[in-house]
Design an enzyme around this catalytic site. Structure first.
Site, PDB file in Angstrom:
ATOM      1  N   ASP A  62     -87.832 -58.100 -41.083  1.00 51.71           N
ATOM      2  CA  ASP A  62     -86.519 -58.741 -41.053  1.00 51.71           C
ATOM      3  C   ASP A  62     -86.695 -60.186 -41.504  1.00 51.71           C
ATOM      4  O   ASP A  62     -87.814 -60.711 -41.526  1.00 51.71           O
ATOM      5  CB  ASP A  62     -85.922 -58.687 -39.641  1.00 51.71           C
ATOM      6  CG  ASP A  62     -84.407 -58.834 -39.654  1.00 51.71           C
ATOM      7  OD1 ASP A  62     -83.709 -57.795 -39.635  1.00 51.71           O
ATOM      8  OD2 ASP A  62     -83.910 -59.977 -39.695  1.00 51.71           O
ATOM      9  N   GLU A  75     -65.762 -50.984 -40.304  1.00 49.72           N
ATOM     10  CA  GLU A  75     -67.060 -51.651 -40.460  1.00 49.72           C
ATOM     11  C   GLU A  75     -66.985 -53.161 -40.569  1.00 49.72           C
ATOM     12  O   GLU A  75     -68.031 -53.839 -40.529  1.00 49.72           O
ATOM     13  CB  GLU A  75     -67.821 -51.090 -41.671  1.00 49.72           C
ATOM     14  CG  GLU A  75     -67.265 -51.457 -43.029  1.00 49.72           C
ATOM     15  CD  GLU A  75     -66.214 -50.488 -43.548  1.00 49.72           C
ATOM     16  OE1 GLU A  75     -65.878 -50.564 -44.741  1.00 49.72           O
ATOM     17  OE2 GLU A  75     -65.743 -49.653 -42.758  1.00 49.72           O
ATOM     18  N   VAL A 122     -80.646 -52.303 -43.945  1.00 47.23           N
ATOM     19  CA  VAL A 122     -80.110 -53.655 -44.103  1.00 47.23           C
ATOM     20  C   VAL A 122     -78.588 -53.609 -44.255  1.00 47.23           C
ATOM     21  O   VAL A 122     -78.024 -52.621 -44.711  1.00 47.23           O
ATOM     22  CB  VAL A 122     -80.724 -54.366 -45.312  1.00 47.23           C
ATOM     23  CG1 VAL A 122     -82.212 -54.580 -45.101  1.00 47.23           C
ATOM     24  CG2 VAL A 122     -80.475 -53.584 -46.597  1.00 47.23           C
ATOM     25  N   LEU A 123     -77.958 -54.704 -43.870  1.00 49.64           N
ATOM     26  CA  LEU A 123     -76.493 -54.773 -43.941  1.00 49.64           C
ATOM     27  C   LEU A 123     -76.041 -56.203 -44.152  1.00 49.64           C
ATOM     28  O   LEU A 123     -76.486 -57.119 -43.453  1.00 49.64           O
ATOM     29  CB  LEU A 123     -75.870 -54.242 -42.642  1.00 49.64           C
ATOM     30  CG  LEU A 123     -74.352 -54.407 -42.511  1.00 49.64           C
ATOM     31  CD1 LEU A 123     -73.637 -53.458 -43.467  1.00 49.64           C
ATOM     32  CD2 LEU A 123     -73.884 -54.187 -41.093  1.00 49.64           C
ATOM     33  N   HIS A 169     -65.946 -48.873 -46.567  1.00 56.60           N
ATOM     34  CA  HIS A 169     -67.113 -49.183 -47.400  1.00 56.60           C
ATOM     35  C   HIS A 169     -66.698 -49.369 -48.860  1.00 56.60           C
ATOM     36  O   HIS A 169     -67.140 -48.663 -49.769  1.00 56.60           O
ATOM     37  CB  HIS A 169     -68.164 -48.080 -47.284  1.00 56.60           C
ATOM     38  CG  HIS A 169     -68.667 -47.875 -45.890  1.00 56.60           C
ATOM     39  ND1 HIS A 169     -69.465 -48.791 -45.241  1.00 56.60           N
ATOM     40  CD2 HIS A 169     -68.473 -46.854 -45.017  1.00 56.60           C
ATOM     41  CE1 HIS A 169     -69.752 -48.345 -44.023  1.00 56.60           C
ATOM     42  NE2 HIS A 169     -69.158 -47.184 -43.861  1.00 56.60           N
ATOM     43  N   VAL A 213     -80.256 -45.737 -45.320  1.00 51.79           N
ATOM     44  CA  VAL A 213     -79.107 -45.737 -44.409  1.00 51.79           C
ATOM     45  C   VAL A 213     -78.014 -46.668 -44.922  1.00 51.79           C
ATOM     46  O   VAL A 213     -76.873 -46.589 -44.499  1.00 51.79           O
ATOM     47  CB  VAL A 213     -79.547 -46.126 -42.975  1.00 51.79           C
ATOM     48  CG1 VAL A 213     -78.393 -45.976 -41.984  1.00 51.79           C
ATOM     49  CG2 VAL A 213     -80.716 -45.248 -42.511  1.00 51.79           C
ATOM     50  N   ALA A 214     -78.355 -47.532 -45.859  1.00 45.19           N
ATOM     51  CA  ALA A 214     -77.375 -48.468 -46.431  1.00 45.19           C
ATOM     52  C   ALA A 214     -76.611 -47.876 -47.604  1.00 45.19           C
ATOM     53  O   ALA A 214     -75.892 -48.587 -48.301  1.00 45.19           O
ATOM     54  CB  ALA A 214     -78.084 -49.750 -46.872  1.00 45.19           C
ATOM     55  N   ASN A 257     -73.032 -39.829 -45.114  1.00 48.46           N
ATOM     56  CA  ASN A 257     -72.364 -39.656 -43.816  1.00 48.46           C
ATOM     57  C   ASN A 257     -73.316 -38.969 -42.842  1.00 48.46           C
ATOM     58  O   ASN A 257     -73.025 -37.926 -42.288  1.00 48.46           O
ATOM     59  CB  ASN A 257     -71.056 -38.879 -43.956  1.00 48.46           C
ATOM     60  CG  ASN A 257     -71.253 -37.474 -44.513  1.00 48.46           C
ATOM     61  OD1 ASN A 257     -72.146 -37.226 -45.317  1.00 48.46           O
ATOM     62  ND2 ASN A 257     -70.406 -36.551 -44.082  1.00 48.46           N
ATOM     63  N   VAL A 290     -78.005 -39.490 -47.770  1.00 48.43           N
ATOM     64  CA  VAL A 290     -76.747 -38.905 -47.299  1.00 48.43           C
ATOM     65  C   VAL A 290     -75.818 -40.003 -46.802  1.00 48.43           C
ATOM     66  O   VAL A 290     -76.192 -40.811 -45.942  1.00 48.43           O
ATOM     67  CB  VAL A 290     -77.002 -37.875 -46.182  1.00 48.43           C
ATOM     68  CG1 VAL A 290     -75.685 -37.354 -45.613  1.00 48.43           C
ATOM     69  CG2 VAL A 290     -77.836 -36.715 -46.733  1.00 48.43           C
ATOM     70  N   ASP A 311     -73.976 -46.155 -47.850  1.00 49.64           N
ATOM     71  CA  ASP A 311     -72.524 -46.358 -47.793  1.00 49.64           C
ATOM     72  C   ASP A 311     -72.108 -47.652 -48.480  1.00 49.64           C
ATOM     73  O   ASP A 311     -70.985 -47.772 -48.979  1.00 49.64           O
ATOM     74  CB  ASP A 311     -72.046 -46.394 -46.339  1.00 49.64           C
ATOM     75  CG  ASP A 311     -71.672 -45.019 -45.812  1.00 49.64           C
ATOM     76  OD1 ASP A 311     -71.341 -44.143 -46.624  1.00 49.64           O
ATOM     77  OD2 ASP A 311     -71.708 -44.819 -44.588  1.00 49.64           O
ATOM     78  N   ARG A 365     -66.813 -34.766 -38.241  1.00 51.08           N
ATOM     79  CA  ARG A 365     -66.204 -35.641 -37.234  1.00 51.08           C
ATOM     80  C   ARG A 365     -64.682 -35.609 -37.368  1.00 51.08           C
ATOM     81  O   ARG A 365     -64.138 -35.091 -38.341  1.00 51.08           O
ATOM     82  CB  ARG A 365     -66.720 -37.068 -37.409  1.00 51.08           C
ATOM     83  CG  ARG A 365     -68.175 -37.257 -37.017  1.00 51.08           C
ATOM     84  CD  ARG A 365     -68.702 -38.629 -37.399  1.00 51.08           C
ATOM     85  NE  ARG A 365     -68.865 -38.780 -38.851  1.00 51.08           N
ATOM     86  CZ  ARG A 365     -69.310 -39.865 -39.453  1.00 51.08           C
ATOM     87  NH1 ARG A 365     -69.640 -40.928 -38.734  1.00 51.08           N
ATOM     88  NH2 ARG A 365     -69.434 -39.913 -40.776  1.00 51.08           N
ATOM     89  N   LYS A 409     -64.040 -41.026 -42.203  1.00 52.99           N
ATOM     90  CA  LYS A 409     -64.567 -41.441 -43.493  1.00 52.99           C
ATOM     91  C   LYS A 409     -63.461 -41.929 -44.421  1.00 52.99           C
ATOM     92  O   LYS A 409     -62.271 -41.684 -44.196  1.00 52.99           O
ATOM     93  CB  LYS A 409     -65.319 -40.278 -44.154  1.00 52.99           C
ATOM     94  CG  LYS A 409     -66.626 -39.946 -43.477  1.00 52.99           C
ATOM     95  CD  LYS A 409     -67.576 -41.135 -43.401  1.00 52.99           C
ATOM     96  CE  LYS A 409     -68.093 -41.570 -44.754  1.00 52.99           C
ATOM     97  NZ  LYS A 409     -68.987 -42.775 -44.631  1.00 52.99           N
ATOM     98  N   TYR A 431     -63.413 -45.909 -41.608  1.00 55.75           N
ATOM     99  CA  TYR A 431     -64.483 -46.530 -42.390  1.00 55.75           C
ATOM    100  C   TYR A 431     -64.065 -46.499 -43.854  1.00 55.75           C
ATOM    101  O   TYR A 431     -63.595 -45.470 -44.351  1.00 55.75           O
ATOM    102  CB  TYR A 431     -65.796 -45.763 -42.228  1.00 55.75           C
ATOM    103  CG  TYR A 431     -66.453 -45.939 -40.886  1.00 55.75           C
ATOM    104  CD1 TYR A 431     -66.928 -47.187 -40.479  1.00 55.75           C
ATOM    105  CD2 TYR A 431     -66.627 -44.861 -40.032  1.00 55.75           C
ATOM    106  CE1 TYR A 431     -67.535 -47.348 -39.236  1.00 55.75           C
ATOM    107  CE2 TYR A 431     -67.232 -45.007 -38.788  1.00 55.75           C
ATOM    108  CZ  TYR A 431     -67.690 -46.249 -38.404  1.00 55.75           C
ATOM    109  OH  TYR A 431     -68.291 -46.409 -37.174  1.00 55.75           O
ATOM    110  N   SER A 466     -74.154 -46.787 -36.334  1.00 53.77           N
ATOM    111  CA  SER A 466     -75.445 -47.342 -36.718  1.00 53.77           C
ATOM    112  C   SER A 466     -76.533 -46.860 -35.764  1.00 53.77           C
ATOM    113  O   SER A 466     -77.668 -46.591 -36.176  1.00 53.77           O
ATOM    114  CB  SER A 466     -75.387 -48.875 -36.712  1.00 53.77           C
ATOM    115  OG  SER A 466     -74.501 -49.352 -37.699  1.00 53.77           O
TER     116      SER A 466
END
Length: 372
Positions: free
Chosen positions: A198, A118, A239-240, A96, A267-268, A300, A298, A270, A15, A75, A94, A134
């Site tokens: 959730d 974020e 989750v975030l 993180h 996915v969390a 990214n 991963v 980061d 990116r 990033k 971003y 997301s």
């Protein structure tokens, strides 16, 4: 204002901070934009396209960092990039920071003003600059999980949607926010048996109304999670807690209860990951196996679909880049409390409370740091 766009250096990150179209909009209102050569190659945007939009192409990232007042990235700055940041400079990307002690220390030492995509908010209390990535990551989590279930990659050898006469895969999505919603939607579209968990009753009601009988939507208790993962083929961690380290929803000891060859997609990652056994990976080497369970972590994920991701991200970030450039960063942050919520570090101080808590550092409010 002088705006700089370096080429991303994270492994397999394709990116870029600004598209040629975004550059054109910035140049049109009097700003100068420096773009490192080949910064846009990953999205099919040549140096010539940036030049035609009004950017100046420079040969090295050092020139970008030395010259620009505002650095726009995707990033978090890697260790070599952080060495070039300086006091009085603004970094918009971003970050993180909660799980990243080295980056936090380096940014504090540099004196840079760091605004994190974020944690920027909006009037509705959502995270508009995190949302597009997301959405991408949620959809990609199912693609990545489906591929990881293949036997040649260590998985159970299961086709996500099954075929007539054969059960589809069981997919459990932990978290019903933007990532979880898009993961569930993709998994349902491929024919999987989907369960979403959730803790927000409002979110549960919304998801149940949307998906109806296409997915099971349950309240997330520790017991429910433990029970479901024993029968799951694919578990997506979605989750975030904005700005904070992700909670650990699956403990290391629970992996032995899961099916051999099942897959965890975190996915969390980061924000430190929501599985105790999670460790960041790259697109070059995306998975590893612990106790027979394949982990895809991963950090990214959207970088693999760089063109889609960059344009989606720029749609959200460009208005804020224009705001910072047109008003000057100090005035922009003073006037806009939602943009100000993105301020994580300023002049050697931590201005995001979850980051301060994660690193056991003193928290200084953005308002106090900016002397409002």
């Amino acid at each position: 204002m002088k705006i700089g766009v370096p080429k991303e250096t994270k492994v397999h990150e394709y990116r870029v901070g600004l598209t040629p179209e975004s550059v054109r909009d910035l140049v049109a209102v009097g700003h100068s934009v420096l773009v490192e050569t080949q910064a846009g190659d990953g999205i099919g945007a040549s140096d010539e396209a940036y030049s035609a939009a009004g950017a100046s192409i420079v040969r090295a990232a050092t020139e970008v960092f030395e010259t620009a007042e505002l650095i726009v990235k995707v990033k978090e700055p890697q260790i070599g990039e952080r060495a070039h940041l300086r006091a009085g400079q603004v970094l918009f990307t971003y970050l993180h920071l909660a799980p990243d002690h080295a980056q936090t220390s380096d940014l504090l030492a540099s004196g840079v003003t760091a605004i994190a995509y974020e944690t920027v908010t909006d009037k509705a209390g959502t995270l508009p600059l995190l949302k597009p990535m997301s959405q991408v990551a949620g959809r990609m989590s199912i693609q990545a999980g489906a591929a990881s279930l293949e036997k040649s990659r260590g998985g159970r050898g299961i086709l996500l949607g099954g075929v007539p006469g054969v059960r589809p895969a069981s997919v459990v999505v932990l978290g019903g926010g933007v990532v979880g919603f898009h993961a569930a939607e993709n998994a349902i579209g491929l024919g999987a048996d989907v369960t979403i968990l959730d803790r927000s009753l409002q979110t549960i009601e919304r998801l149940q109304t949307h998906f109806g009988q296409l997915a099971k939507v349950l309240f997330a208790t520790k017991t429910t999670i433990s029970d479901l993962i024993t029968e799951a083929d694919l578990v997506v961690g979605a989750v975030l807690i904005p700005g904070a380290t992700a909670p650990k929803l699956i403990e290391r000891r629970e992996l032995v209860q899961m099916r051999r060859g099942s897959v965890l997609v975190d996915v969390a990652i980061d924000q430190g990951g929501c599985f105790e056994s999670s460790t960041p990976t790259t697109h070059a080497d995306p998975t590893y196996i612990v106790d027979g369970v394949v982990h895809y972590c991963v950090a990214n994920m959207p970088g693999a679909v760089a063109r889609t991701s960059t344009y989606a991200l720029n749609n959200a970030t460009l208005p804020h880049v224009l705001q910072l450039a047109n008003l000057g960063w100090r005035q922009a942050l003073r006037e806009d409390p939602y943009l100000r919520s993105g301020l994580n570090i300023h002049d050697g101080e931590v201005t995001c409370e979850p980051v301060a808590v994660a690193h056991n550092r003193k928290f200084v409010s953005a308002e106090k740091a900016l002397a409002l």
